[in-house]
Every structure is written in structure tokens, then in C-alpha cells.
Design a protein around this motif. Structure first.
Motif, PDB file in Angstrom:
ATOM      1  N   TYR A 152       0.765  -1.255   0.043  1.00 41.74           N
ATOM      2  CA  TYR A 152      -0.068   0.294   0.026  1.00 41.74           C
ATOM      3  C   TYR A 152       0.890   1.367   0.080  1.00 41.74           C
ATOM      4  N   LEU A 153       1.928   1.157   0.639  1.00 47.64           N
ATOM      5  CA  LEU A 153       2.717   2.381   1.008  1.00 47.64           C
ATOM      6  C   LEU A 153       3.643   2.611   0.021  1.00 47.64           C
ATOM      7  N   SER A 154       3.957   1.580  -0.689  1.00 45.99           N
ATOM      8  CA  SER A 154       5.027   1.664  -2.093  1.00 45.99           C
ATOM      9  C   SER A 154       4.056   1.650  -3.385  1.00 45.99           C
ATOM     10  N   GLY A 155       2.759   1.561  -3.330  1.00 50.53           N
ATOM     11  CA  GLY A 155       2.165   1.448  -4.662  1.00 50.53           C
ATOM     12  C   GLY A 155       2.170   0.208  -5.361  1.00 50.53           C
ATOM     13  N   GLY A 156       2.537  -1.069  -4.664  1.00 46.67           N
ATOM     14  CA  GLY A 156       2.338  -2.310  -5.325  1.00 46.67           C
ATOM     15  C   GLY A 156       3.810  -2.653  -5.491  1.00 46.67           C
ATOM     16  N   GLN A 157       4.723  -1.940  -5.171  1.00 43.41           N
ATOM     17  CA  GLN A 157       6.399  -2.080  -5.660  1.00 43.41           C
ATOM     18  C   GLN A 157       7.062  -2.890  -4.885  1.00 43.41           C
ATOM     19  N   VAL A 158       6.502  -3.077  -3.486  1.00 45.97           N
ATOM     20  CA  VAL A 158       7.400  -3.845  -2.382  1.00 45.97           C
ATOM     21  C   VAL A 158       6.888  -5.029  -1.874  1.00 45.97           C
ATOM     22  N   ASN A 159       7.310  -6.315  -2.174  1.00 39.00           N
ATOM     23  CA  ASN A 159       6.602  -7.212  -1.472  1.00 39.00           C
ATOM     24  C   ASN A 159       7.681  -8.238  -1.022  1.00 39.00           C
ATOM     25  N   LEU A 160       8.091  -8.309   0.452  1.00 37.12           N
ATOM     26  CA  LEU A 160       9.291  -8.833   0.848  1.00 37.12           C
ATOM     27  C   LEU A 160       8.967 -10.357   1.095  1.00 37.12           C
ATOM     28  N   PRO A 161       9.660 -11.318   0.439  1.00 40.78           N
ATOM     29  CA  PRO A 161       9.320 -12.651   0.847  1.00 40.78           C
ATOM     30  C   PRO A 161       9.852 -12.938   2.143  1.00 40.78           C
ATOM     31  N   MET A 162       8.778 -13.156   3.494  1.00 39.87           N
ATOM     32  CA  MET A 162       9.601 -13.479   4.628  1.00 39.87           C
ATOM     33  C   MET A 162       9.089 -14.793   5.334  1.00 39.87           C
ATOM     34  N   MET A 163       8.449 -15.431   4.412  1.00 39.33           N
ATOM     35  CA  MET A 163       7.685 -16.768   4.961  1.00 39.33           C
ATOM     36  C   MET A 163       8.134 -17.909   4.010  1.00 39.33           C
ATOM     37  N   PHE A 164       8.178 -19.239   4.351  1.00 37.04           N
ATOM     38  CA  PHE A 164       8.624 -20.127   3.625  1.00 37.04           C
ATOM     39  C   PHE A 164      10.086 -20.084   3.188  1.00 37.04           C
ATOM     40  N   ASN A 165      10.871 -19.517   3.867  1.00 40.57           N
ATOM     41  CA  ASN A 165      12.137 -19.239   3.650  1.00 40.57           C
ATOM     42  C   ASN A 165      13.010 -19.268   4.868  1.00 40.57           C
ATOM     43  N   ARG A 166      14.460 -19.027   4.916  1.00 40.39           N
ATOM     44  CA  ARG A 166      15.202 -18.894   6.078  1.00 40.39           C
ATOM     45  C   ARG A 166      14.603 -17.779   7.103  1.00 40.39           C
ATOM     46  N   VAL A 167      14.176 -16.768   6.635  1.00 34.39           N
ATOM     47  CA  VAL A 167      14.032 -15.599   7.288  1.00 34.39           C
ATOM     48  C   VAL A 167      12.406 -16.059   8.189  1.00 34.39           C
ATOM     49  N   GLY A 168      11.523 -16.882   7.469  1.00 40.47           N
ATOM     50  CA  GLY A 168      10.443 -17.393   8.257  1.00 40.47           C
ATOM     51  C   GLY A 168      10.947 -18.356   9.250  1.00 40.47           C
ATOM     52  N   VAL A 169      11.871 -19.131   9.067  1.00 37.37           N
ATOM     53  CA  VAL A 169      12.225 -20.068  10.087  1.00 37.37           C
ATOM     54  C   VAL A 169      12.685 -19.450  11.434  1.00 37.37           C
ATOM     55  N   VAL A 170      13.668 -18.532  11.044  1.00 36.26           N
ATOM     56  CA  VAL A 170      14.254 -17.588  12.062  1.00 36.26           C
ATOM     57  C   VAL A 170      13.128 -16.728  12.928  1.00 36.26           C
ATOM     58  N   LEU A 171      12.143 -16.221  12.082  1.00 34.78           N
ATOM     59  CA  LEU A 171      11.198 -15.568  12.843  1.00 34.78           C
ATOM     60  C   LEU A 171      10.262 -16.367  13.788  1.00 34.78           C
ATOM     61  N   GLY A 172      10.017 -17.501  13.137  1.00 34.72           N
ATOM     62  CA  GLY A 172       9.316 -18.391  14.113  1.00 34.72           C
ATOM     63  C   GLY A 172       9.981 -19.044  15.212  1.00 34.72           C
ATOM     64  N   MET A 173      10.979 -19.026  14.917  1.00 35.99           N
ATOM     65  CA  MET A 173      12.026 -19.596  16.172  1.00 35.99           C
ATOM     66  C   MET A 173      12.040 -18.326  17.387  1.00 35.99           C
ATOM     67  N   ILE A 174      12.722 -17.301  16.818  1.00 36.63           N
ATOM     68  CA  ILE A 174      13.045 -16.172  17.924  1.00 36.63           C
ATOM     69  C   ILE A 174      11.525 -16.112  18.845  1.00 36.63           C
ATOM     70  N   ASN A 175      10.446 -16.116  18.129  1.00 36.01           N
ATOM     71  CA  ASN A 175       9.043 -16.087  18.709  1.00 36.01           C
ATOM     72  C   ASN A 175       9.070 -17.001  19.971  1.00 36.01           C
ATOM     73  N   PHE A 176       9.560 -18.260  19.533  1.00 32.30           N
ATOM     74  CA  PHE A 176       9.577 -19.207  20.606  1.00 32.30           C
ATOM     75  C   PHE A 176      10.642 -19.225  21.686  1.00 32.30           C
ATOM     76  N   LEU A 177      12.013 -18.783  21.113  1.00 32.24           N
ATOM     77  CA  LEU A 177      13.024 -18.652  21.836  1.00 32.24           C
ATOM     78  C   LEU A 177      13.344 -17.437  22.810  1.00 32.24           C
ATOM     79  N   LEU A 178      12.739 -16.361  22.488  1.00 32.20           N
ATOM     80  CA  LEU A 178      12.714 -15.023  23.384  1.00 32.20           C
ATOM     81  C   LEU A 178      12.574 -15.241  24.640  1.00 32.20           C
ATOM     82  N   PRO A 179      11.364 -15.889  25.133  1.00 31.96           N
ATOM     83  CA  PRO A 179      11.181 -15.998  26.516  1.00 31.96           C
ATOM     84  C   PRO A 179      12.132 -16.726  27.447  1.00 31.96           C
ATOM     85  N   PHE A 180      12.760 -17.586  26.765  1.00 31.47           N
ATOM     86  CA  PHE A 180      13.678 -18.222  27.555  1.00 31.47           C
ATOM     87  C   PHE A 180      15.181 -17.527  27.683  1.00 31.47           C
TER      88      PHE A 180
END
Ligand SMILES: Nc1ncnc2c1ncn2[C@@H]1O[C@H](COP(=O)(O)OP(=O)(O)OP(=O)(O)O)[C@@H](O)[C@H]1O
Ligand SMILES: [Mg+2]
Lengths: 300, 385
Positions: A152-180
Motif C-alpha cells: 500500500y505504501l509503495s504502490g504495489g512495488q515492494v513485497n518482501l518474501p518473509m515466509m517459507f524461507n530462512r527468514v520465516g524459520v528464524v522469525l518463527g524460532m525467535i518467537n519461541f526462543l525469546l522468553p527463554f
């Protein structure tokens, strides 16, 4: 660990209710009787399948370490092992970088506020990892909230692939790891004598120097404990890479699943599991030697 | 002290430079002007005015909760005053952060860095000041010699005895030669013998280094031994201040008299004032007392103070004396204390020198305790509570 054997043995462990009426004794027998049910249960659902796994990894008609030899030369296994270590280390470091400031902030709060804030830290900890994974997709996915906003902000220019790749795994993981990580560091920070900071201040030290020379070194036990807990937890991750990672992000636990279900190579699956267990065991043993970093209770 | 002369020069190269922004107030190191500290409704300190001269050794003495630590922390900048002004070395320091006040502090529980060796602990303030490595090594070594702890330089604080830790925390302070050192009950955790040894050591350092010291204690003996001046605190106010002698011999209130030394306090009413002598009527009789500096009028209540060591057991009659039965006598080494129970139930303490072969009065003897008129002191009655 192999999930198939887990469900198998669960039913066979049920008859251990036999000693439920025998809690009145005061002698040495009472301790044995009180501990017996759980001991039997653990023998049944943990030690027996574990032994079976080790056995399977070592026996294919005769005793041999062939399965391990094959793993050592398997490009798939080595690549997955490297993946696993990379992902675990990345996740842990990201969790450390994000967790330390949070712990520092929590330690500076008055006790009441701190308790309230801690509940927020613990909230993802109490949520099912499955639910969290789908929630993450809803936020970070290609059609997720974040990408919609970016689009919306970039007028359809930007779409960051953040899921189903390394970024997604790390994102999911830190969500789980942070409390510890946060709890572990917070324990060390709360044990730190405030007068040391005051003393450093009277000697003229600025905030930055006090952090580097006093607070950070004295919170190291918590940091080391947090890092070890995080690595141990992330190295055995199964659901997160399966749900949020791509094909390239397979981790060791997923490989065990692959061997048992796709190739039906049970010795390879078992040997892989044993290697994973050995690494985790080593980390836990190291953790046991780090004292003073207020550890949160049992890990997942 | 080689260490002393050497450290004088780099002190000016200190990043914590002192810029006078207030008209230099004579030679005061610290000046508090009407400083008040409130916690909610509670006033921990009430309009404190206090001036400490350069090089002076001042002790804050007072009962628990009287505001000593609060006052010290205000000067150190760990807490901010609710109102009033704090001037340190001619500079208004009221809102200045702790790390820019350029002073030193010795904590009751030492507050040594547990992860640093003794050497590193003492080097820390020098590193803060950006001194060269060789310079730091020389200074730390010198100060370790000064406190005679060179042999433990490589140890961690937890491997030292309490007295050694205390000396290290003192060394960590004097090594950067601050103009002012604050100490909050630094010897509180030490046993009596070590305490007395450390008292002398601190006094010696004070005399040698010429550092202004503000020392907190609730131990009157410590205050009397060490101070140039004692500031006696009571309920967030300064009850009385002055040299130890003055506080001991010329207390101005019942509180001061009771807090420092032991005392016999006989309440009564002023009957007459003439020729510099007050006649006080008490339950134990009429006594002449030297008139105090403040004006007194006949009819007002007052309290007579006589120190136990100014009382003697005697048979000779005189204008000042009370009669009582000896209830108890205790031996305190060089002196003996008799506790006399008078007819009206008051207890009077008499302290005599103990000598070999002292004939001495016995328990249950009825005796007369007398004092010379000039040893009596007339105090205002304590405020009603
Ligand atoms: N943070 C605070 N909040 C509320 N009241 C406080 C606080 N700090 C101190 N006080 C109160 O201020 C008063 C003075 O405290 P302070 O610590 O200065 O006493 P002190 O003379 O040092 O006593 P002690 O000899 O026991 O150390 C006490 O009544 C104390 O309860
Ligand atoms: Mg105090």
C-alpha cells in the motif's frame, strides 16, 4: 525423537496406576512407592523407545556402525546438519540481540510493573507453537498484514518474501526462543548488586562504560545459560521449519521424519536421531555447568 | 608519600573538571543550603544547612532513620533534593549527575566489582579518567603499598577478608585523589578490633592526603575518635554540631547529652537566677547550676546534666549531691560504675577510676554522690512528644 514410537508406547504405560493407594507409609518404602508410577512411565515412554532407537541405529542384521558411517558421507545429512547449526545459531543470536535490551528494561522496572511486563513476555510462551506459526504467516506472509501495508505504501512495488524461507524459520524460532533468553538474562540482572552501579557512577563512569564493564560481564552467566538453552531448543526444532521454512531449510528433526516416512530407512533415521540427541545432550551438560543464571523451568 | 605528590598533577587533567559557576564560598568543600528531602508526605531531611571546610573530617552521627544516609546520597547525587541547593567545591551541583561530581564514596558493604581483581578494581576509576596504562600501573601499585595489600593484587574480592576488602574499597577511592570522600558506615561490618585499627588507618590517610571526608556512623565512640567536627542528626534535622569536645562537654539538648556519652539527667524547675547561677528545684533537692548562655527565667522547667565521671562518692557535705543506695557496681576495666537508687526512684550513675586495692563502696551501702557546681549543665527540657 521419533514420534511414532512415542504414541505406540503411550498405551502400554497406562497400567501403572497399580500403586495409587499406597501413599500412607512413612518408611523408605513410601519414597519408592511414590516415585514408582512416574519411574515406570518414564521407563516405558522414554528410556525404552530411546534404547530401541539406539539399537536400531546400530543393528541391521548384525551390530555395526554402518549407519553412522553412511551419515558421515551423506551430502544430504551434512547439508541438513549445517543448515541446522546455521539456523540455530542465527536464531539464538537474533534472540540475544532482541532479548538483552528487553531483560535490561524489565530489570529496571519496579517489581509490580515488571510482573505485568513479564506476563506479556510469557504470552507467546504459553501459546501453541502451531497457532503461533499460522499467526506468523498471517502477519509476515506474502499476502500478510506487513506485506499488504508495504504494498500500500509503495504502490504495489515492494513485497518482501518473509515466509517459507530462512527468514520465516528464524522469525518463527525467535518467537519461541525469546522468553527463554529474556528470563535467563533477567535472572542474572536481578541478582546484580545495584550498589556496584552506584559505585561505578561515583567513580565517574558513564552509562556506556558501566554497561560494558559492570553490567554485561556480571550478567554473563545469564547470557551463557540463555544461549545454551536457545541453541538446545532450536537445534531440535521440527514444526517451525516444516511450516515456515522452504525446501532449503530442512533441519535435522525434519530429516529424521524424512527418513522414517519417505525413504523408510530406519537405521539412518535412528542414527540421525542419536546424533541430534548427542549434540543436545552435550549442550545440556554444558548448561549444567553454568550456574547463577536463574534458569526457567523445564524446556519444551 | 611519593604517591601523593605524583597524583596531584594528573588530577587537573581529569575529565571531570571543576568549573566554578557560583561565587567561591570561601574554602567550603561542600555547602548545603536549606536542603529538604521528602518521600511522599514524609520529610527525611528538613531544611539542612551545613558547610564542610576543605580538608575537614566531619562525621554525621545519629540514630537509625535520622537521615544520615539520605544526606550522604544527596551529596553524592544518587538522590535529588526536594528543595534547597548543594554546592560542591564552589560549583552548584544540585542537579549534577553522580558521575560528574568528582567525588569518592566508600560503601558499607564495600561494593567491589566481583568480576575484577583487586588491581582491576583499583584501576577502574583511573581508566575512567583515561590515564595511560603505565601511569595506572604505577598509581595502583603505589596505593596498594600504602594500604599494605600489594601481595593480593591478583585476587578477586571474594578471596579477601572483610578488613582487606574494606581497605581495597578505600584504596579504590583515594587512588584518583578526589577532593571529597563520602563514607557510609564503612566499618559497620567489621569486628571491634579491626574497626579500631581501620579507624586509625582512615585518620592517618586523612592527615596524609588532606582529603575532605564526610563520614557516617551511628557509633558515638567512632565519631569522637575520628572527627574534627560531629554533626549530630535527629529526625531529619541537625540537633547540634561542633568539635567532639564541645558535643561531649557542652551538649545543648537532652538528646545530645544522651546520645553522646552517658549522662545523669535530673529534671526540675528554675527557682531563681542570680550572679550567673541558677537554682534548680528538683525531686532530689535544690541545686546551684551555672547559668547557660541562653536566657532563663524563674519558673520554667529545665534539666540538670551531670556526667557520671564528674560525680564522686564522698562523705563531705556540700551544696551539690544526692544520696542513694548502691544497687549495682560494674567494672569496666579502668573504671567502675555505681548505680545509685535515690529515694524518689531516680537512678544516678557514678563513675570512678579503678585502682588496685581500691577500698570502694559496696552494694547496698547508702552513699552520697556529689559534683562540683561548675560540672553541672542546665539544659532546656526535651520537647514533649
Ligand atoms: N526511598 C525511600 N522512600 C521512603 N522513605 C525513605 C526512603 N529512603 C529513606 N527513607 C526514610 O528516610 C529516613 C532516613 O533514612 P536514612 O536511610 O537516611 O537513615 P539513616 O540515618 O541512614 O539510618 P541508619 O543508621 O539506619 O542507616 C528513614 O525514616 C527512612 O525510612
Ligand atoms: Mg544509613
Amino acid at each position: 525423537m521419533t514420534s511414532s514410537s512415542l504414541s505406540l508406547d503411550h498405551s502400554s504405560a497406562h497400567p501403572s496406576a497399580q500403586s495409587s493407594g499406597a501413599t500412607s507409609g512413612l518408611g523408605p518404602w513410601s519414597a519408592i512407592l511414590l516415585l514408582a508410577p512416574l519411574t515406570l512411565l518414564m521407563l516405558g515412554i522414554l528410556l525404552y523407545p530411546l534404547g530401541l532407537t539406539v539399537w536400531t541405529s546400530l543393528y541391521d542384521g548384525q551390530l555395526s556402525v554402518r549407519a553412522y558411517g553412511e551419515l558421515a558421507t551423506s551430502t544430504l545429512f551434512l547439508k541438513v546438519l549445517r543448515n541446522t547449526i546455521e539456523i540455530a545459531v542465527t536464531g539464538t543470536l537474533v534472540s540475544l540481540v532482541f532479548g538483552y535490551p528487553v531483560a535490561l528494561h524489565l530489570a529496571a522496572q519496579p517489581p509490580r510493573r515488571r510482573t505485568a511486563c513479564l506476563i506479556m513476555v510469557m504470552l507467546p510462551f504459553w501459546t501453541s507453537i502451531l497457532v503461533k506459526s499460522f499467526a506468523l504467516v498471517a502477519v509476515f506472509g506474502n499476502q500478510g498484514l506487513l506485506n499488504q501495508l508495504l504494498g500500500y505504501l509503495s504502490g504495489g512495488q515492494v513485497n518482501l518474501p518473509m515466509m517459507f524461507n530462512r527468514v520465516g524459520v528464524v522469525l518463527g524460532m525467535i518467537n519461541f526462543l525469546l522468553p527463554f533468553m529474556i528470563l535467563s538474562i533477567l535472572g542474572s540482572l536481578l541478582a546484580l548488586d545495584r550498589r556496584l552501579v552506584l559505585a561505578a557512577e561515583t567513580m565517574g563512569a558513564g552509562a556506556l562504560r558501566i554497561f560494558w564493564k559492570v553490567i554485561l560481564p556480571l550478567s554473563m552467566p545469564g547470557v551463557v545459560a540463555g544461549v545454551l538453552i536457545n541453541v538446545t531448543l532450536s537445534i531440535g526444532m521440527y514444526i517451525t521449519p516444516a511450516l515456515l521454512g522452504g525446501r532449503q531449510d530442512m533441519m535435522v528433526a525434519n530429516l529424521v521424519d524424512f527418513y522414517t516416512r519417505q525413504t523408510l530407512d530406519w537405521p539412518a533415521a535412528s542414527a540421525t536421531a542419536v546424533v541430534l540427541l548427542a549434540i543436545s545432550g552435550l549442550l545440556v551438560a554444558m548448561l549444567g555447568r553454568v550456574r547463577g543464571g536463574g534458569l526457567p523451568g523445564g524446556a519444551a | 608519600m611519593t604517591f601523593l605528590s605524583a597524583s596531584a598533577a594528573p588530577a587537573s587533567a581529569n575529565p571531570v573538571s571543576v568549573v566554578p559557576t557560583v561565587a567561591p564560598a570561601a574554602s567550603a568543600m561542600v555547602e548545603l543550603r536549606a536542603v529538604t528531602k521528602r518521600y511522599g508526605q514524609f520529610e527525611a531531611l528538613h531544611r539542612i544547612d551545613l558547610s564542610i571546610a576543605k580538608g575537614e573530617f566531619v562525621t554525621l552521627l545519629g540514630p537509625s532513620g535520622s537521615g544520615k544516609t539520605t544526606l550522604l546520597n544527596l551529596i553524592a547525587g544518587m538522590i535529588m533534593p526536594s528543595s534547597g541547593q548543594i554546592v560542591i567545591d564552589g560549583r552548584d551541583a544540585t542537579g549534577l549527575p553522580t558521575n560528574q561530581r568528582g567525588l569518592g564514596m566508600v560503601f558499607q558493604n564495600y561494593a567491589l566489582m566481583p568480576h575484577m581483581t583487586v588491581f582491576e578494581n583499583i584501576a577502574f576509576p583511573l581508566q575512567v579518567r583515561g590515564l595511560a596504562r603505565s601511569e595506572i600501573k604505577r598509581k595502583v601499585t603505589d596505593v596498594l603499598d600504602l594500604i599494605q595489600l600489594g601481595h593480593v593484587a591478583g585476587r578477586r574480592p571474594r578471596e579477601l577478608s572483610g578488613g582487606q576488602q574494606q581497605r581495597v574499597s578505600l584504596a579504590r577511592c583515594i587512588v584518583y585523589n578526589p577532593a571529597l570522600i563520602l563514607m557510609d558506615e564503612p566499618l559497620g561490618a567489621l569486628d571491634k578490633k579491626l574497626r579500631e585499627q581501620m579507624q586509625l588507618e582512615i585518620k592517618r590517610l586523612h592527615a596524609e592526603l588532606g582529603i575532605t571526608m564526610l563520614y557516617v556512623t551511628h557509633d558515638q565512640d567512632e565519631a569522637l575518635t575520628m572527627s574534627d567536627r560531629i554533626v549530630l542528626m535527629n529526625g531529619g534535622r541537625i540537633e547540634q554540631e561542633g568539635p567532639p569536645d564541645t558535643l561531649y562537654f557542652k551538649p545543648e539538648t537532652v538528646f545530645s547529652a544522651e546520645f553522646i556519652g552517658s549522662s545523669n539527667l535530673i529534671p526540675g524547675e528554675v527557682e531563681a537566677v542570680e550572679n550567673g547561677t541558677v537554682t534548680l528545684r528538683t525531686a532530689l533537692g535544690r541545686f546551684p547550676v551555672p547559668a547557660p548562655d541562653r536566657p532563663v527565667r524563674a519558673g520554667e522547667p529545665a534539666v540538670l546534666l551531670v556526667r557520671p565521671e564528674n560525680m564522686v562518692l564522698t562523705d563531705r557535705p556540700g551544696p551539690t549531691g544526692v544520696t542513694g543506695r548502691i544497687e549495682d557496681s560494674i567494672l569496666l576495666g579502668g573504671v567502675v560504675r555505681h548505680f545509685l537508687r535515690c529515694a524518689d526512684g531516680t537512678t544516678v550513675i557514678v563513675q570512678e577510676l579503678n585502682q588496685p586495692g581500691r577500698a570502694g563502696a559496696r552494694r547496698d551501702d547508702t552513699v552520697r554522690a556529689a559534683w562540683s557546681v561548675e560540672h553541672g549543665r542546665l539544659l532546656p527540657p526535651p520537647p514533649a512528644r
